[in-house]
Structures are given as C-alpha cells and as structure tokens.
Scaffold this motif. Structure first.
Motif: not given
Length: 295
Positions: A54, A56-57, A80, A82-83, A86-88, A116-117
């Motif tokens: 993903s 994110a990964e 932004f 899912p996955g 921003a998640e990573g 946010e990050t």
C-alpha cells in the motif's frame, strides 16, 4: 537512512514512474514501490526494488516518497485514502509529487499533511518525457519549503538536469500548467505546419534541418515534428488522454484567473476532437491524424 542516503519510495509506475524508478535503482538508491495495477510491480522488483502492499507501507519504509499518478483525485486517494501515505507519514519524511495536479488543491493537501503528520510536501511536476526520465535529464519545476528542497536535491540530481524552486507548495504545479499550455498548443501547431509542408509539395522531412538555429527552432520541431512526419506513434511515449487532461486543467486555471486566451482555447478544442475513446491511450503526436483525414 541506508549508508547515509535517504530510503526512497515510488508510487505510480506508469510510463514516467517506471523509467524514473529504473533510473534511481541504477544510481544505487533503495526504492520501495507500489502501483494501483499490481502487474507493473514485478518488473521493478526484478530490477532491485522492494514491493509494498500500500502507499502507507511505502511511506513507512521510506524517508522520501516520490509519486507520479494520473490526476488530482488519484493524488488525494494515494495520500489520504485508506492505506494512504498519511498513515505511514512521520515528521522529517517528505513527499515529492511528480503528478500534474491542481495548484491550489495541492497547497491545501500539503498543509493538511504537514499539520496532521509533520511530513513535508514538494510539488515537483516534470517535463521531458520517458527518454529524459530514463537518462536523468528531466526538467522539474518545484514548489515547497526551502529546507525540503535541500533534502530532496540529491535525489533530483539523479533525475533532472533542471530542478527549479518556483516558490511555496503549488508553485511547481502552476509552472507545469504554463508548460502544458506551451506544449498543448505546440502539438497542434506542429501538426498544422506538417500538414502545410506536406500539402505544399516540399520535402517535409527536411524542415527541422532547414529551420535549425532560427527563431522557429526548438525541441518540439526537432523531436516531435519528425515523429509526426514519420507517423511514429508506437510504442507511445505518452498518452493522449494525459495531455487532454492537462490542457483542460490549463483552460480551467485560465478561466479562474479571468483571462481570455483564444489560442489556448482553440488548441484545447483540437485535443478534444482528437482524443476520442479509441484514441485515449495513443501517443499524443497522433493528433496529426486530424489533418490526415482531410487529405
């Protein structure tokens, strides 16, 4: 960091992303990759990249994430969704977006990602095509914080012959829109002067050499015109749908500024006429076919 060098990620393995990733691998960078269509990933892994599941990964495994995707909606989804990146993300990491996207929306997303990050954002659309991407001779017009520019400069040195900081986030995308206004109108112009040369009875293939060094000279005359003249469209160096998307973005940007640019508008209509559904994935140089039909 690996061996003192940032770890890189690449998201979006289209025509440009594939060549840029191969270039980075050849220059010794560690690159983690992801693509929406998974079949594009194995050739990069065979060349030395590491596959991720993903965006994110990719972000989690990278200090600098490079991205080149189709349009603004794809940028938003990759960052932004899912996955998404921003998640990573984490403070100190930087996203370098090579996509051609909307200047204002890019600036908004960059602020959100940083707020946010803590991850920085450099908008860095490119010009030069796949050959330049493979050779590391692209033109990159960039927007972002000066500190982020300095961090990504060693990577850009392996990808670009011309890397120019144009201002804050969004400035690179503004410069790219201007670039695409020039490119989009000149694709039409090259097709029309080729049609004129062929109809006139001169040796149309000799025109670039004839005009070399004069005011009409340039890379489009020396590189694009000969491909049009030879009807050399396969394999495509780019996709007509992409240039159409870009010239529509130029038209929207022009309207937002309250300007009337008739030449740009006329060129957009020519691209509209050319890029029918069956022509979406052909080389944009094939716009000469509009004029072949009139013979």
């Amino acid at each position: 960091m690996t061996g003192g060098r940032p770890r890189l990620g690449y998201i979006g393995l289209g025509l440009m992303g594939t060549e840029m990733t191969l270039r980075l691998l050849e220059r010794g960078w560690q690159v983690t990759v992801w693509n929406l269509e998974p079949e594009r990933v194995p050739p990069m892994v065979a060349a030395g990249a590491v596959a991720a599941a993903s965006p994110a990964e990719v972000a989690g495994a990278s200090d600098i994430v490079l991205m080149c995707v189709l349009h603004m909606a794809a940028v938003e989804a990759c960052v932004f969704g899912p996955g998404g990146i921003a998640e990573g993300a984490a403070p100190g990491k930087i996203l370098v977006d090579h996509s051609t996207a909307h200047p204002g929306r890019t600036a908004e997303l960059a602020r959100r990602l940083r707020d946010e990050t803590g991850m920085g954002w450099v908008d860095a659309p490119v010009s030069g095509g796949t050959v330049a991407a493979r050779e590391g001779s692209m033109t990159v017009m960039a927007g972002g914080a000066a500190a982020d520019m300095a961090t990504v400069a060693p990577v850009m040195a392996d990808l670009a012959a011309n890397f120019t900081h144009m201002g804050p986030c969004g400035a690179g995308q503004t410069a790219k829109l201007i670039n695409q206004a020039i490119v989009g109108t000149n694709y039409v112009l090259m097709a029309e002067v080729l049609a004129l040369a062929e109809a006139s009875g001169i040796d149309a293939a000799r025109l670039p050499q004839c005009l070399k060094g004069g005011h009409a000279d340039g890379t489009l005359l020396q590189q694009l015109y000969p491909r049009m003249q030879a009807r050399d469209f396969d394999p495509p160096r780019a996709y007509a749908r992409q240039l159409l998307k870009d010239v529509h973005a130029v038209e929207e940007f022009v309207a937002g500024l309250g300007l009337d640019l008739p030449l740009v508008t006329a060129a957009v209509r020519r691209h509209d006429a050319h890029v029918t559904p069956e022509n979406a994935m052909v080389d944009p140089a094939s716009i000469i076919r509009l004029y072949d039909k009139k013979k």
